[in-house]
Design a protein around this motif. Sequence first.
Motif, PDB file in Angstrom:
ATOM      1  N   ILE A 119     -43.848  32.867  14.079  1.00 31.26           N
ATOM      2  CA  ILE A 119     -42.873  32.184  14.938  1.00 31.26           C
ATOM      3  C   ILE A 119     -42.658  30.767  14.413  1.00 31.26           C
ATOM      4  O   ILE A 119     -43.610  30.001  14.263  1.00 31.26           O
ATOM      5  N   VAL A 120     -41.427  30.415  14.122  1.00 37.08           N
ATOM      6  CA  VAL A 120     -41.113  29.080  13.602  1.00 37.08           C
ATOM      7  C   VAL A 120     -40.665  28.185  14.755  1.00 37.08           C
ATOM      8  O   VAL A 120     -39.729  28.512  15.474  1.00 37.08           O
ATOM      9  N   SER A 121     -41.346  27.081  14.933  1.00 38.74           N
ATOM     10  CA  SER A 121     -41.000  26.159  16.011  1.00 38.74           C
ATOM     11  C   SER A 121     -41.251  24.735  15.553  1.00 38.74           C
ATOM     12  O   SER A 121     -41.648  24.481  14.418  1.00 38.74           O
ATOM     13  N   SER A 122     -41.056  23.814  16.460  1.00 34.18           N
ATOM     14  CA  SER A 122     -41.159  22.391  16.165  1.00 34.18           C
ATOM     15  C   SER A 122     -42.608  21.947  15.993  1.00 34.18           C
ATOM     16  O   SER A 122     -43.520  22.460  16.641  1.00 34.18           O
ATOM     17  N   VAL A 123     -42.814  20.972  15.110  1.00 39.26           N
ATOM     18  CA  VAL A 123     -44.090  20.278  14.965  1.00 39.26           C
ATOM     19  C   VAL A 123     -43.789  18.793  14.782  1.00 39.26           C
ATOM     20  O   VAL A 123     -42.644  18.419  14.473  1.00 39.26           O
ATOM     21  N   PRO A 124     -44.779  17.918  14.995  1.00 36.25           N
ATOM     22  CA  PRO A 124     -44.520  16.482  14.871  1.00 36.25           C
ATOM     23  C   PRO A 124     -43.907  16.098  13.533  1.00 36.25           C
ATOM     24  O   PRO A 124     -44.048  16.803  12.529  1.00 36.25           O
ATOM     25  N   GLY A 125     -43.209  14.977  13.566  1.00 39.97           N
ATOM     26  CA  GLY A 125     -42.523  14.491  12.377  1.00 39.97           C
ATOM     27  C   GLY A 125     -41.113  15.007  12.241  1.00 39.97           C
ATOM     28  O   GLY A 125     -40.501  14.874  11.188  1.00 39.97           O
ATOM     29  N   GLY A 126     -40.592  15.618  13.324  1.00 42.11           N
ATOM     30  CA  GLY A 126     -39.258  16.206  13.263  1.00 42.11           C
ATOM     31  C   GLY A 126     -39.202  17.428  12.381  1.00 42.11           C
ATOM     32  O   GLY A 126     -38.130  17.797  11.895  1.00 42.11           O
ATOM     33  N   LEU A 127     -40.343  18.080  12.188  1.00 40.10           N
ATOM     34  CA  LEU A 127     -40.441  19.188  11.241  1.00 40.10           C
ATOM     35  C   LEU A 127     -40.573  20.518  11.973  1.00 40.10           C
ATOM     36  O   LEU A 127     -40.558  20.582  13.195  1.00 40.10           O
ATOM     37  N   TRP A 128     -40.722  21.604  11.160  1.00 38.14           N
ATOM     38  CA  TRP A 128     -40.824  22.970  11.663  1.00 38.14           C
ATOM     39  C   TRP A 128     -41.964  23.653  10.933  1.00 38.14           C
ATOM     40  O   TRP A 128     -42.256  23.348   9.778  1.00 38.14           O
ATOM     41  N   GLN A 129     -42.620  24.559  11.619  1.00 36.44           N
ATOM     42  CA  GLN A 129     -43.731  25.257  10.997  1.00 36.44           C
ATOM     43  C   GLN A 129     -43.833  26.668  11.572  1.00 36.44           C
ATOM     44  O   GLN A 129     -43.478  26.917  12.725  1.00 36.44           O
ATOM     45  N   SER A 130     -44.339  27.572  10.731  1.00 34.19           N
ATOM     46  CA  SER A 130     -44.580  28.940  11.161  1.00 34.19           C
ATOM     47  C   SER A 130     -46.016  29.076  11.647  1.00 34.19           C
ATOM     48  O   SER A 130     -46.953  28.672  10.956  1.00 34.19           O
ATOM     49  N   LYS A 131     -46.179  29.637  12.827  1.00 37.30           N
ATOM     50  CA  LYS A 131     -47.502  29.887  13.393  1.00 37.30           C
ATOM     51  C   LYS A 131     -47.517  31.273  14.016  1.00 37.30           C
ATOM     52  O   LYS A 131     -46.473  31.799  14.412  1.00 37.30           O
ATOM     53  N   SER A 132     -48.710  31.842  14.099  1.00 36.53           N
ATOM     54  CA  SER A 132     -48.881  33.134  14.755  1.00 36.53           C
ATOM     55  C   SER A 132     -50.058  33.056  15.705  1.00 36.53           C
ATOM     56  O   SER A 132     -51.021  32.344  15.452  1.00 36.53           O
ATOM     57  N   GLY A 133     -49.991  33.799  16.785  1.00 35.51           N
ATOM     58  CA  GLY A 133     -51.099  33.861  17.708  1.00 35.51           C
ATOM     59  C   GLY A 133     -50.627  34.153  19.111  1.00 35.51           C
ATOM     60  O   GLY A 133     -49.428  34.085  19.415  1.00 35.51           O
ATOM     61  N   THR A 134     -51.568  34.479  19.976  1.00 36.26           N
ATOM     62  CA  THR A 134     -51.193  34.667  21.383  1.00 36.26           C
ATOM     63  C   THR A 134     -50.739  33.352  21.990  1.00 36.26           C
ATOM     64  O   THR A 134     -50.051  33.342  23.017  1.00 36.26           O
ATOM     65  N   SER A 135     -51.098  32.226  21.353  1.00 38.16           N
ATOM     66  CA  SER A 135     -50.565  30.929  21.778  1.00 38.16           C
ATOM     67  C   SER A 135     -49.049  30.876  21.658  1.00 38.16           C
ATOM     68  O   SER A 135     -48.385  30.152  22.388  1.00 38.16           O
ATOM     69  N   MET A 136     -48.500  31.623  20.699  1.00 42.19           N
ATOM     70  CA  MET A 136     -47.060  31.662  20.514  1.00 42.19           C
ATOM     71  C   MET A 136     -46.416  32.683  21.454  1.00 42.19           C
ATOM     72  O   MET A 136     -45.251  32.545  21.821  1.00 42.19           O
ATOM     73  N   ALA A 137     -47.175  33.697  21.838  1.00 43.58           N
ATOM     74  CA  ALA A 137     -46.646  34.707  22.754  1.00 43.58           C
ATOM     75  C   ALA A 137     -46.535  34.169  24.179  1.00 43.58           C
ATOM     76  O   ALA A 137     -45.527  34.379  24.859  1.00 43.58           O
ATOM     77  N   ALA A 138     -47.567  33.463  24.642  1.00 43.25           N
ATOM     78  CA  ALA A 138     -47.582  32.980  26.026  1.00 43.25           C
ATOM     79  C   ALA A 138     -46.372  32.123  26.380  1.00 43.25           C
ATOM     80  O   ALA A 138     -45.763  32.309  27.441  1.00 43.25           O
ATOM     81  N   PRO A 139     -45.957  31.153  25.534  1.00 47.94           N
ATOM     82  CA  PRO A 139     -44.789  30.344  25.924  1.00 47.94           C
ATOM     83  C   PRO A 139     -43.479  31.129  25.987  1.00 47.94           C
ATOM     84  O   PRO A 139     -42.543  30.693  26.654  1.00 47.94           O
ATOM     85  N   HIS A 140     -43.386  32.271  25.310  1.00 48.75           N
ATOM     86  CA  HIS A 140     -42.209  33.118  25.520  1.00 48.75           C
ATOM     87  C   HIS A 140     -42.141  33.562  26.981  1.00 48.75           C
ATOM     88  O   HIS A 140     -41.067  33.612  27.592  1.00 48.75           O
TER      89      HIS A 140
END
Length: 798
Positions: free
Chosen positions: A372-393
């Motif tokens: 899942i690609v979303s925002s990270v600090p610095g005005g940037l974007w990063q791909s992350k995976s995990g149930t941490s990404m599922a819960a906010p959906h």
Amino acid sequence: MRRRLVCHVIAVTALVTSSLTGTGAAAGAAASTAGGPWVDAGLAHKLAAGGDVRVNVVTRGRTDLAAAASAAEAGQVVQTLSRLPVITMHADQAALERLKRQPGVVSVSEDVPVPPTLAESVPLIGGDVTRAAGLTGEGSVVAVLDSGVATGHPFLGGRVVAEACYSPADPGYEATSLCPNGADRQEGPGAADSESGPCAAPGLNCSHGTHVAGIVAGDGEGLSDAWGSGVAPSAGIAAIQVYSRFDSFASCGSAGPPCLLSFVSAQLAGLEKVLDLAGSGVPVAAVNLSLGSGRYTAACDDDPRKLAIDSLLAAGIPTVVAAGNSGYTDAVSAPACVSSAIAVGSTTDQDEVSYFSNAGPLLDLFAPGSDIVSSVPGGLWQSKSGTSMAAPHVAGALAVLRQARPSATPAELETALKETGRPIAYEDVTTPRIQLDESALGSTPRPGPHQLFPTRARLLANAQISADSTMAVQVAGAAGLPADGVEAVALNVAAKGDFFNTGSLAVHPSDEQEPDGDVVFYDATRYASTMVWAKVGADGRIKVDNRSDRPVRVYLDVHGYTLGHAAASVGGTYHPLTPSRVADRVSVPPLGSLELVTPGLTAPQSVALSVLVKSASTGTIRVYPAGDAFPVDVNTDYPAGTPVQFFTVVRPGTDGKINVHNLGSGAAEVTAEVTGYFTAAERASLVKALPAIPVAGGVTIAAGATYVLRPSETGEIPSSGVSAVGIAITANGTANGTVEVVPQGGGAVVRAVAYAAGRKTAGFVMAALRQDGSVVLRNAGASPVTISVDAYAYFGTR
């Protein structure tokens, strides 16, 4: 907006196992005095070994807190909450014994520091459909208890409406505060900004909370580098920092320090802050906790966080918790194991359970969480995976549902997500993956963009386009079409060389470059025709390019249109079908008609047909609704002795029948396959027009062989959430033949193009995707054929 949502982890860190590890709430219980409190077994063992441990003490009521506090040594009480009957203190063995004797103490457990639990995901769950319907989470706030939020990130658009930080420092754990003011707690603007204070220190990664917040409520509209938008792009965010910095291997594990961990006491303070916000009028729709540890196969309702989760639920606020990333098939972590929380596991874009996701009977819902690609600090974007990404959906989905159903209870909203979700079977347990558009909109269609409105309209009649030139053709407002917002038209293109010449035509939006591919190849003997989805430019025009050194005569006929906005009425959405052959080499006499019957369709607004015609004579074929007046526009002319394929979208007429009329001097043999239908009676796939995207070029298929197309590899067509594609195929063989679409699991093959020996021929088809997202093409000719394929539309699932 780019083709993907927000969010992806390239690597997933498994949850560390804390002293709370057990197989259920009772698994952690230690022997205690009769009638005494529940005491975590691991905690009792630690204290018996000497030293002191940070503990959370739950009492029956707030009046019992003072007595509980008296069990601690002076200065050892580190937190007393303002609402909940929980006190946090340092305790040794003697203090534990004193707590056991307190009649008002309910439980004593270690204040465990826990880690965070780390596509196309928003279109996959229907978030693009709810946004198009105006359901964006507006008027709601989601509380994100995490590692803070980069409040200035453009993806969050200034929608962080509240901030707080609860970040305990504890020398015994080598833990220091991450609050920007350096204290254990901070409230107000700047308190949870992950780009300021200790969180911004080199070597410390506080990106997790910003990533989670982007999944909930990121808005990529107008951001050229965004990969999409979050689930509830108009919702506000209450950013609550609940992590501390740890600098010991004992806490951080093999990855080594520094690391971020969250004390349970900090989470309790954050949950209580959400109660305060709700009490002051902040419209909190959900709380997101993407953190946890342990292994629980039964509800852990002795967890001190249950008090806060229950209090929030009583205030109308559900708490969504990541299930954990240990890959357990029968267990989740804490606090996902709390029975009143919503425990969320992770799936891939292909609706498979992510390899890292916890699952089992305690799991309430699945949501996308892989890559899942979303925002990270610095005005940037990063791909992350995990149930941490599922819960906010799920948390974002609850904000959208709150907007759609403002009077519904949390239980009713959770039930809506469960009952409309896509069932995911895993290890003998079936758990729904959220399908937000179904939950928010139901099966009844609403007006929205990208829906089909069938009509017949002539844009050009025998117009001449000069040699090697381009003609701009007005679409919006022409021939009875709407003046504003026409996004695409189902366009029948017919062309004939004006001076015994051959050539080809390309069609494209007026504001896009001329594509490499062609939609029709013509000569001087007849009008060669094909249908294509033609995307319209921002000025309401398309361009037609004549790729010949001599003039060409052109007819352009519209068979339907889509809008880029919601109309007052409901348009049609597309259901691809296992192809059905409704006519098989039926002889239609000269000046005669064949009535096609399409039974079993749900209120078809229009039907997608692939038609193959062969005759010993020349003639013309018109396909139109039975009972309608004879139309002026033609689907195709056919030459003598050469099969011709064409595709059309046509409205059923009297008794649901479609008329195929042979305007020729001899009989014509007709074969026809239904590939799908549009309906305004139920929601299905939307038409997403494209400006001619190359899918394959110069591919040679041997006689009888197949070729596998993968449209998502273009980068312009999503890899999930797509039911069908509209593709134009150019074929060039040394003998006559056809290129067919081979459906998955049987059904009639669909002719996509009938090619003539020694010359290029173009055809069009709306092809259903297989489960793996592919389209299989077969060369039904007796010699090799070379093909090129361009995509002109895809049909996004609801």
